[in-house]
Design a protein around this motif. Structure first.
Motif, PDB file in Angstrom:
ATOM      1  N   ALA A 195       0.940  -1.666   0.347  1.00 46.83           N
ATOM      2  CA  ALA A 195       0.250   0.281  -0.177  1.00 46.83           C
ATOM      3  C   ALA A 195       0.682   1.504  -0.388  1.00 46.83           C
ATOM      4  O   ALA A 195       1.640   1.171   0.806  1.00 46.83           O
ATOM      5  N   PRO A 196       0.272   2.404  -0.493  1.00 46.38           N
ATOM      6  CA  PRO A 196       0.756   3.539  -0.202  1.00 46.38           C
ATOM      7  C   PRO A 196       1.521   4.434   0.678  1.00 46.38           C
ATOM      8  O   PRO A 196       0.387   2.993   2.252  1.00 46.38           O
ATOM      9  N   ILE A 197       2.390   4.203   1.327  1.00 48.49           N
ATOM     10  CA  ILE A 197       2.986   4.301   2.330  1.00 48.49           C
ATOM     11  C   ILE A 197       2.595   6.243   3.165  1.00 48.49           C
ATOM     12  O   ILE A 197       2.063   6.308   2.189  1.00 48.49           O
ATOM     13  N   PRO A 198       1.947   5.393   4.093  1.00 53.79           N
ATOM     14  CA  PRO A 198       1.022   6.422   4.857  1.00 53.79           C
ATOM     15  C   PRO A 198       2.068   8.347   4.768  1.00 53.79           C
ATOM     16  O   PRO A 198       2.917   8.015   4.847  1.00 53.79           O
ATOM     17  N   ALA A 199       0.766   9.267   4.962  1.00 59.81           N
ATOM     18  CA  ALA A 199       1.712  10.440   5.527  1.00 59.81           C
ATOM     19  C   ALA A 199       1.665  10.906   6.908  1.00 59.81           C
ATOM     20  O   ALA A 199       0.489  11.485   6.767  1.00 59.81           O
ATOM     21  N   ASP A 200       2.169  11.168   7.713  1.00 65.76           N
ATOM     22  CA  ASP A 200       2.006  11.583   8.944  1.00 65.76           C
ATOM     23  C   ASP A 200       3.520  11.793  10.027  1.00 65.76           C
ATOM     24  O   ASP A 200       4.150  11.494   9.305  1.00 65.76           O
ATOM     25  N   ASP A 201       3.341  11.823  11.194  1.00 60.43           N
ATOM     26  CA  ASP A 201       4.349  12.349  11.879  1.00 60.43           C
ATOM     27  C   ASP A 201       4.742  11.200  12.119  1.00 60.43           C
ATOM     28  O   ASP A 201       6.209  11.544  12.008  1.00 60.43           O
ATOM     29  N   LYS A 202       5.713  10.263  11.862  1.00 57.97           N
ATOM     30  CA  LYS A 202       5.742   9.080  11.592  1.00 57.97           C
ATOM     31  C   LYS A 202       6.596   8.381   9.858  1.00 57.97           C
ATOM     32  O   LYS A 202       7.040   7.976  10.230  1.00 57.97           O
ATOM     33  N   HIS A 203       5.758   9.042   9.353  1.00 58.46           N
ATOM     34  CA  HIS A 203       6.014   8.547   7.770  1.00 58.46           C
ATOM     35  C   HIS A 203       6.192   9.829   6.941  1.00 58.46           C
ATOM     36  O   HIS A 203       5.115  10.455   6.754  1.00 58.46           O
ATOM     37  N   LYS A 204       7.697  10.272   6.947  1.00 53.32           N
ATOM     38  CA  LYS A 204       7.396  11.520   6.152  1.00 53.32           C
ATOM     39  C   LYS A 204       8.179  10.940   4.995  1.00 53.32           C
ATOM     40  O   LYS A 204       9.145  10.783   4.163  1.00 53.32           O
ATOM     41  N   HIS A 205       7.346  11.880   3.958  1.00 55.07           N
ATOM     42  CA  HIS A 205       7.950  12.035   2.694  1.00 55.07           C
ATOM     43  C   HIS A 205       8.473  12.997   1.517  1.00 55.07           C
ATOM     44  O   HIS A 205       8.530  14.489   1.970  1.00 55.07           O
ATOM     45  N   TYR A 206       9.381  12.608   1.278  1.00 53.45           N
ATOM     46  CA  TYR A 206      10.628  13.985   0.329  1.00 53.45           C
ATOM     47  C   TYR A 206       9.599  13.467  -1.354  1.00 53.45           C
ATOM     48  O   TYR A 206      10.461  13.063  -1.903  1.00 53.45           O
TER      49      TYR A 206
END
Length: 157
Positions: free
Chosen positions: A102-113
C-alpha cells in the motif's frame, strides 16, 4: 392542439419522476479506487540500496536534526514521475512499515520527500529514536523487493 399539449405535459411529468440524484463522492469513484489486489509493486533493480548518511547509528544529536539520504542503483525523481527505475525517499520515525503493498502513509511517523529531496531537517523530542529510509515509487508504494536502509538508532539531547 390542446390534446398534444396535454400529452407533452404528461410525458414531461413522467420523465421528471426518474432518479436524477447526484451520486455521492464514494459512489462516483468506487470503480476508480484500486483494490488491494490491483496494486502492483514496482520491481527494483538488482543492487539498489538506500541509507542514511546522517545521522549515523548511535549518534547523539540536538534537535533540529539534519537528515541526509543516500541512494545507489536507482534514480531520484519526484513523486508522480514516470522515469524508469526511479523513486523518492520516505523517512520512518519510531515506527516500522506495516503494509508494503500500500502507499506509505503521510503523517508524523512517515515523512514523504516527494520532491526528490536528498536532505531534510526534522524536530524530535529528547530521548531515543529510530529512523529508517524506505525508497518508494511514483505512487509512494515500496519497491519489490523493498529498497530500505537499516534502522538507525539515535539519541536526541
Amino acid at each position: 392542439m390542446r390534446l398534444a399539449f396535454a400529452a407533452s405535459l404528461i410525458a414531461l411529468s413522467l420523465a421528471a419522476c426518474g432518479d436524477n440524484s447526484t451520486p455521492s463522492h464514494e459512489e462516483a469513484h468506487k470503480d476508480a479506487a484500486p483494490s488491494a489486489e490491483a496494486i502492483t509493486r514496482t520491481p527494483s533493480p538488482a543492487g539498489a540500496k538506500v541509507w542514511l548518511i546522517e545521522p549515523t547509528e548511535g549518534a547523539v544529536v540536538k534537535s533540529p536534526i539534519t537528515i541526509k539520504f543516500g541512494v545507489e542503483g536507482m534514480k531520484l525523481a519526484p513523486a508522480g514521475s514516470d522515469e524508469p527505475e526511479s523513486g523518492h525517499h520516505h523517512l520512518l520515525i519510531d515506527t516500522k512499515l506495516e503494509d508494503y503493498n500500500a502507499p506509505i502513509p503521510a503523517d508524523d511517523k512517515h515523512k514523504h520527500y516527494g520532491k526528490a529531496q536528498t536532505e531534510a531537517t526534522i524536530e524530535l523530542a529528547p530521548g531515543k529514536h529510530t529512523l529508517q529510509d524506505v525508497f518508494a515509487d511514483k505512487n509512494h508504494i515500496p519497491f519489490e523487493p523493498s529498497v530500505e536502509s537499516p534502522v538507525v538508532n539515535i539519541t536526541v539531547e
